[in-house]
Motif scaffolding. Structure first.
Motif, mmCIF file in Angstrom:
data_model
loop_
_atom_site.group_PDB
_atom_site.id
_atom_site.type_symbol
_atom_site.label_atom_id
_atom_site.label_comp_id
_atom_site.label_asym_id
_atom_site.label_seq_id
_atom_site.Cartn_x
_atom_site.Cartn_y
_atom_site.Cartn_z
ATOM 1 N N VAL A 140 -20.976 -41.074 33.217
ATOM 2 C CA VAL A 140 -19.788 -40.292 32.916
ATOM 3 C C VAL A 140 -18.582 -41.151 33.255
ATOM 4 C CG1 VAL A 140 -20.842 -38.031 33.308
ATOM 5 C CG2 VAL A 140 -19.717 -39.202 35.196
ATOM 6 N N THR A 141 -17.487 -40.907 32.575
ATOM 7 C CA THR A 141 -16.261 -41.615 32.920
ATOM 8 C C THR A 141 -15.389 -40.680 33.727
ATOM 9 O OG1 THR A 141 -15.361 -41.005 30.766
ATOM 10 C CG2 THR A 141 -16.224 -43.219 30.986
ATOM 11 N N GLN A 142 -14.768 -41.241 34.719
ATOM 12 C CA GLN A 142 -13.866 -40.493 35.581
ATOM 13 C C GLN A 142 -12.679 -41.386 35.897
ATOM 14 O OE1 GLN A 142 -16.266 -39.494 38.987
ATOM 15 N NE2 GLN A 142 -17.189 -37.740 37.971
ATOM 16 N N VAL A 143 -11.542 -40.767 36.164
ATOM 17 C CA VAL A 143 -10.351 -41.508 36.544
ATOM 18 C C VAL A 143 -10.189 -41.392 38.057
ATOM 19 C CG1 VAL A 143 -7.854 -41.694 36.263
ATOM 20 C CG2 VAL A 143 -9.288 -41.083 34.302
ATOM 21 N N HIS A 144 -10.027 -42.535 38.701
ATOM 22 C CA HIS A 144 -9.810 -42.595 40.146
ATOM 23 C C HIS A 144 -8.591 -43.456 40.420
ATOM 24 C CE1 HIS A 144 -14.153 -41.707 39.932
ATOM 25 N NE2 HIS A 144 -13.915 -41.010 41.035
ATOM 26 N N CYS A 145 -7.887 -43.156 41.490
ATOM 27 C CA CYS A 145 -6.805 -44.038 41.937
ATOM 28 C C CYS A 145 -7.424 -45.161 42.768
ATOM 29 C CB CYS A 145 -5.766 -43.251 42.736
ATOM 30 S SG CYS A 145 -6.335 -42.714 44.361
ATOM 31 N N THR A 146 -6.617 -46.150 43.127
ATOM 32 C CA THR A 146 -7.145 -47.275 43.902
ATOM 33 C C THR A 146 -7.588 -46.872 45.300
ATOM 34 O OG1 THR A 146 -4.921 -47.918 44.613
ATOM 35 C CG2 THR A 146 -5.814 -48.990 42.625
ATOM 36 N N GLU A 147 -7.213 -45.684 45.754
ATOM 37 C CA GLU A 147 -7.676 -45.174 47.045
ATOM 38 C C GLU A 147 -9.009 -44.439 46.922
ATOM 39 O OE1 GLU A 147 -6.223 -45.691 50.052
ATOM 40 O OE2 GLU A 147 -4.808 -46.998 49.001
ATOM 41 N N GLY A 148 -9.509 -44.296 45.679
ATOM 42 C CA GLY A 148 -10.802 -43.671 45.454
ATOM 43 C C GLY A 148 -10.763 -42.183 45.155
ATOM 44 N N HIS A 149 -9.580 -41.588 45.072
ATOM 45 C CA HIS A 149 -9.476 -40.160 44.763
ATOM 46 C C HIS A 149 -9.744 -39.920 43.285
ATOM 47 C CE1 HIS A 149 -6.446 -40.728 48.125
ATOM 48 N NE2 HIS A 149 -7.400 -39.987 48.672
ATOM 49 N N SER A 150 -10.475 -38.877 42.980
ATOM 50 C CA SER A 150 -10.652 -38.441 41.602
ATOM 51 C C SER A 150 -9.330 -37.820 41.146
ATOM 52 C CB SER A 150 -11.785 -37.420 41.514
ATOM 53 O OG SER A 150 -11.978 -37.016 40.193
ATOM 54 N N VAL A 151 -8.830 -38.230 39.981
ATOM 55 C CA VAL A 151 -7.508 -37.796 39.527
ATOM 56 C C VAL A 151 -7.637 -37.056 38.198
ATOM 57 C CG1 VAL A 151 -5.173 -38.535 38.906
ATOM 58 C CG2 VAL A 151 -6.462 -39.791 40.648
ATOM 59 N N GLN A 152 -7.085 -35.856 38.152
ATOM 60 C CA GLN A 152 -7.049 -35.051 36.934
ATOM 61 C C GLN A 152 -5.770 -35.345 36.162
ATOM 62 O OE1 GLN A 152 -9.744 -33.167 36.071
ATOM 63 N NE2 GLN A 152 -10.608 -34.135 37.903
ATOM 64 N N LEU A 153 -5.742 -34.985 34.895
ATOM 65 C CA LEU A 153 -4.592 -35.209 34.038
ATOM 66 C C LEU A 153 -3.308 -34.669 34.647
ATOM 67 C CD1 LEU A 153 -3.238 -35.952 31.317
ATOM 68 C CD2 LEU A 153 -4.086 -33.771 30.432
ATOM 69 N N THR A 154 -3.331 -33.438 35.122
ATOM 70 C CA THR A 154 -2.104 -32.804 35.624
ATOM 71 C C THR A 154 -1.632 -33.375 36.954
ATOM 72 O OG1 THR A 154 -3.434 -31.042 36.601
ATOM 73 C CG2 THR A 154 -2.511 -30.644 34.396
ATOM 74 N N ALA A 155 -2.455 -34.187 37.599
ATOM 75 C CA ALA A 155 -2.053 -34.829 38.853
ATOM 76 C C ALA A 155 -1.627 -36.275 38.622
ATOM 77 C CB ALA A 155 -3.191 -34.769 39.858
ATOM 78 N N THR A 156 -1.372 -36.618 37.365
ATOM 79 C CA THR A 156 -0.997 -37.980 37.007
ATOM 80 C C THR A 156 0.486 -38.061 36.706
ATOM 81 O OG1 THR A 156 -3.185 -38.350 36.062
ATOM 82 C CG2 THR A 156 -1.445 -39.860 35.367
ATOM 83 N N GLU A 157 1.126 -39.073 37.249
ATOM 84 C CA GLU A 157 2.525 -39.354 36.940
ATOM 85 C C GLU A 157 2.591 -40.655 36.152
ATOM 86 O OE1 GLU A 157 5.095 -39.524 40.337
ATOM 87 O OE2 GLU A 157 4.417 -37.595 41.103
ATOM 88 N N ALA A 158 3.420 -40.674 35.115
ATOM 89 C CA ALA A 158 3.667 -41.894 34.347
ATOM 90 C C ALA A 158 5.082 -42.351 34.654
ATOM 91 C CB ALA A 158 3.504 -41.628 32.854
ATOM 92 N N ARG A 159 5.205 -43.614 35.020
ATOM 93 C CA ARG A 159 6.525 -44.171 35.321
ATOM 94 C C ARG A 159 6.561 -45.627 34.888
ATOM 95 N NH1 ARG A 159 5.347 -44.219 41.780
ATOM 96 N NH2 ARG A 159 4.866 -42.059 41.360
ATOM 97 N N ILE A 160 7.722 -46.083 34.566
ATOM 98 C CA ILE A 160 7.900 -47.483 34.181
ATOM 99 C C ILE A 160 8.122 -48.294 35.451
ATOM 100 C CG2 ILE A 160 9.350 -49.123 32.937
ATOM 101 C CD1 ILE A 160 9.913 -46.874 30.916
ATOM 102 N N ARG A 161 7.330 -49.317 35.614
ATOM 103 C CA ARG A 161 7.448 -50.197 36.772
ATOM 104 C C ARG A 161 8.717 -51.033 36.621
ATOM 105 N NH1 ARG A 161 2.991 -54.154 36.570
ATOM 106 N NH2 ARG A 161 1.822 -52.263 36.201
ATOM 107 N N PRO A 162 9.478 -51.175 37.694
ATOM 108 C CA PRO A 162 10.696 -51.996 37.599
ATOM 109 C C PRO A 162 10.324 -53.458 37.299
ATOM 110 C CG PRO A 162 10.585 -50.818 39.714
ATOM 111 C CD PRO A 162 9.306 -50.578 39.009
ATOM 112 N N LYS A 163 11.197 -54.122 36.553
ATOM 113 C CA LYS A 163 10.974 -55.537 36.263
ATOM 114 C C LYS A 163 11.019 -56.322 37.569
ATOM 115 C CE LYS A 163 12.855 -55.606 31.625
ATOM 116 N NZ LYS A 163 13.873 -56.153 30.729
#
Length: 166
Positions: A140-163
């Motif tokens: 199965v595919t799952q999305v995890h953060c680098t800390e190992g937490h399982s992350v759902q769509l609604t718990a995701t933030e999209a942001r542009i990284r500063p140059k």
């Protein structure tokens, strides 16, 4: 601003609603420019299944040699596949195609496409991807953060990284 309950949270410049300037640097569009055609994905499927030789790619994928050659060249140029020489006895040197590290990073994408395709098929014939090595459990595919937490769509933030300054 409309916000859907089943969407990411957009922050910073992404939240203003005008994302036209972002399109030129969007990683999704860049990825789709590389692997977003049906033929590229089918050839990648074959590479993940161990196909290496040009004739086998074209035949197994059901593509003309011209389409296979064009897409394989694009995948090599993008660093997803690499060409390696081989020579059968009495034959001229030819090239086979192998997944690179960048190509192997697409494995979760392939698994996700298999999962989604099976969803679309319902009870139709299925292709099961399972863990080998005696385990046998389905992948199965799952999305995890680098800390190992399982992350759902609604718990995701999209942001542009500063140059970064050099």
């Amino acid at each position: 601003m409309d916000t859907a309950s089943d969407a990411m949270t957009l922050t910073g410049r992404l939240a203003d609603g005008d994302r036209t300037g972002y399109r030129e640097v969007c990683p999704i569009e860049r990825a789709l420019d590389t692997i977003g055609t049906r033929s590229a994905l089918i050839l990648l499927r074959e590479a993940f299944w161990g196909t290496r030789r040009f004739e086998d790619f074209a035949q197994r994928a059901g593509f003309t040699e011209q389409i296979a050659a064009t897409r394989l060249k694009q995948l090599v140029d993008a660093g997803v596949l690499a060409k390696q020489p081989y020579k059968s006895p009495g034959q001229r040197t030819r090239y086979e195609y192998v997944l690179t590290g960048r190509g192997r990073q697409l494995f979760p994408v392939l698994v996700s496409l298999v999962e989604f395709g099976m969803l679309l098929q319902g009870d139709a014939r299925r292709l099961d991807l399972v863990h080998g090595d005696g385990c046998g459990a389905p992948l199965v595919t799952q999305v995890h953060c680098t800390e190992g937490h399982s992350v759902q769509l609604t718990a995701t933030e999209a942001r542009i990284r500063p140059k970064q300054r050099r």
